[in-house]
Design a protein around this motif. Structure first.
Motif, PDB file in Angstrom:
ATOM      1  N   ILE A 117      37.409  46.660  44.737  1.00 48.43           N
ATOM      2  CA  ILE A 117      38.750  46.395  43.928  1.00 48.43           C
ATOM      3  C   ILE A 117      38.185  45.714  42.548  1.00 48.43           C
ATOM      4  CG2 ILE A 117      38.725  44.082  44.921  1.00 48.43           C
ATOM      5  CD1 ILE A 117      41.818  43.700  44.258  1.00 48.43           C
ATOM      6  N   GLY A 118      38.770  46.300  41.550  1.00 44.89           N
ATOM      7  CA  GLY A 118      38.326  45.614  40.097  1.00 44.89           C
ATOM      8  C   GLY A 118      36.709  45.711  39.871  1.00 44.89           C
ATOM      9  N   ARG A 169      37.798  34.444  43.615  1.00 46.53           N
ATOM     10  CA  ARG A 169      38.546  35.743  44.081  1.00 46.53           C
ATOM     11  C   ARG A 169      39.424  35.410  45.259  1.00 46.53           C
ATOM     12  NH1 ARG A 169      33.301  38.240  42.957  1.00 46.53           N
ATOM     13  NH2 ARG A 169      33.351  38.501  40.658  1.00 46.53           N
ATOM     14  N   ALA A 170      40.415  36.280  45.480  1.00 44.82           N
ATOM     15  CA  ALA A 170      41.105  36.283  46.539  1.00 44.82           C
ATOM     16  C   ALA A 170      41.108  37.180  47.431  1.00 44.82           C
ATOM     17  CB  ALA A 170      42.852  36.649  46.162  1.00 44.82           C
ATOM     18  N   PHE A 196      44.305  35.199  36.224  1.00 44.29           N
ATOM     19  CA  PHE A 196      44.768  36.275  37.034  1.00 44.29           C
ATOM     20  C   PHE A 196      43.606  37.225  37.421  1.00 44.29           C
ATOM     21  CE2 PHE A 196      46.411  40.424  37.982  1.00 44.29           C
ATOM     22  CZ  PHE A 196      47.711  40.201  38.623  1.00 44.29           C
ATOM     23  N   LYS A 197      42.455  37.429  36.135  1.00 47.96           N
ATOM     24  CA  LYS A 197      41.444  38.042  36.362  1.00 47.96           C
ATOM     25  C   LYS A 197      40.508  37.317  37.245  1.00 47.96           C
ATOM     26  CE  LYS A 197      38.107  41.269  34.243  1.00 47.96           C
ATOM     27  NZ  LYS A 197      37.880  41.884  32.873  1.00 47.96           N
ATOM     28  N   SER A 199      43.148  42.591  35.172  1.00 54.66           N
ATOM     29  CA  SER A 199      44.160  41.854  34.258  1.00 54.66           C
ATOM     30  C   SER A 199      45.468  42.268  34.951  1.00 54.66           C
ATOM     31  CB  SER A 199      43.853  42.520  32.793  1.00 54.66           C
ATOM     32  OG  SER A 199      44.401  43.751  33.066  1.00 54.66           O
ATOM     33  N   PRO A 200      46.594  41.404  34.670  1.00 60.12           N
ATOM     34  CA  PRO A 200      47.747  41.797  34.911  1.00 60.12           C
ATOM     35  C   PRO A 200      48.113  43.355  34.678  1.00 60.12           C
ATOM     36  CG  PRO A 200      47.878  39.867  33.917  1.00 60.12           C
ATOM     37  CD  PRO A 200      46.624  40.423  33.540  1.00 60.12           C
ATOM     38  N   LEU A 201      47.757  44.038  33.508  1.00 55.10           N
ATOM     39  CA  LEU A 201      48.188  45.307  33.086  1.00 55.10           C
ATOM     40  C   LEU A 201      47.410  46.304  34.087  1.00 55.10           C
ATOM     41  CD1 LEU A 201      49.667  47.200  31.312  1.00 55.10           C
ATOM     42  CD2 LEU A 201      47.474  47.091  29.694  1.00 55.10           C
TER      43      LEU A 201
END
Length: 314
Positions: free
Chosen positions: A67-68, A132-133, A232-233, A239-241
């Protein structure tokens, strides 16, 4: 169970339970709320999915979650914890027909985490997110022991309604007492940075088809635009976008695999105004144009159960 049981003993028992209740490859939901079993008999890429807040324990084999731009690998010696809904790609990295990848996912309930924090007298978390989550840690015997006792209740449906809540409380206690504790406390604290990001995630999931206006979202959360972006990041690794784009592309791939709509209709359905932009972003995400990617996926998994984005990313 003897206290002398080792991690290997416990993993072996968990694996035998999963094998019995997950007789074929795929995702299985036993008659035990909040528990999902997963089995895969070969190394493979899995369909994109939305990882729910959960504890994931592999009894056998190994898996990598991406992820990311970050990767998280775990096996029978490590556990994975997620505290937000995260769009992820995952890959079974160690598995065979003789020794399939086997794991159990236990859903994490925010209300139960909050109650356990109060009972434990947990200190209030810092204002800003602590990380991070999603995270991987070495699996400790007390946590695995509790997970095995929970899995045993699949065979005791009459006992499960009374005993499962107690075992789940123990699992939450073990997690809150571990290195995962800070991210769980952040999520549960009402005005913490992570709890606000959790609300942002919920809003994005409900409105992913709509154009994203960051200023309106930041006002809704009572945050500045720069703080929203930063936090958020920090929590989601994107990012949200980018998060919205992941939701759109994951849903588009699910619809394509279900073969319910043509590519152009799916692009519009998930929020794209330009089919060419959809094709570019889809190819960048999945490595091939939509139709070619779907054909590859269908060929690769033609003998496996139909994928769903609702499955926990385990």
């Amino acid at each position: 169970m003897s206290h002398a049981d080792t991690l290997d003993d416990l993993s072996a028992e968990l694996g035998s339970l999963i094998l019995r209740h997950a007789p074929v490859d795929g995702d299985h939901e036993p008659a035990l709320p909040g528990v999902t079993l997963h089995r895969h008999g070969r190394i493979r890429d899995l369909p994109c999915c939305l990882a729910r807040p959960s504890l994931v324990i592999a009894a056998q084999g190994a898996k990598r979650v991406e992820i990311g731009g970050f990767s998280y690998e775990y096996n029978a010696s490590h556990c994975l914890v997620t505290t937000l809904d995260l769009p992820v790609m995952s890959h079974v990295t160690v598995a065979s027909a003789q020794a399939p990848y086997l794991c159990m996912a236990v859903a994490l309930d925010l209300r139960n985490i909050t109650r356990m924090m109060a009972e434990m007298g947990q200190p209030a978390p810092a204002t800003s997110p602590l990380g991070r989550a999603i995270g991987v840690s070495r699996l400790q015997r007390p946590l695995l022991d509790a997970a095995v006792r929970l899995a045993r209740l699949i065979d005791s449906p009459a006992d499960a309604p009374y005993l499962a809540p107690m075992v789940e409380r123990e699992i939450l206690y073990r997690l809150l007492s571990s290195e995962h504790g800070p991210r769980l406390r952040q999520l549960a604290a009402r005005d913490s940075g992570s709890s606000r990001i959790a609300r942002a995630v919920e809003w994005l999931k409900e409105h992913y088809q709509q154009p994203l206006r960051i200023d309106e979202l930041s006002q809704r959360l009572n945050m500045s635009v720069s703080t929203l972006h930063h936090q958020f990041k920090s929590v989601t690794s994107m990012s949200p976008l980018q998060y919205q784009k992941q939701l759109r592309l994951h849903e588009a791939r699910r619809l394509l695999l279900a073969r319910r709509l043509d590519v152009g209709s799916i692009a519009m359905h998930v929020g794209y105004e330009s089919p060419s932009q959809f094709n570019r972003e889809y190819c960048r995400q999945f490595g091939a144009p939509p139709l070619r990617d779907v054909q590859r996926m269908l060929t690769m998994h033609e003998n496996l159960p139909s994928p769903t984005t609702q499955a926990v990313a385990t």
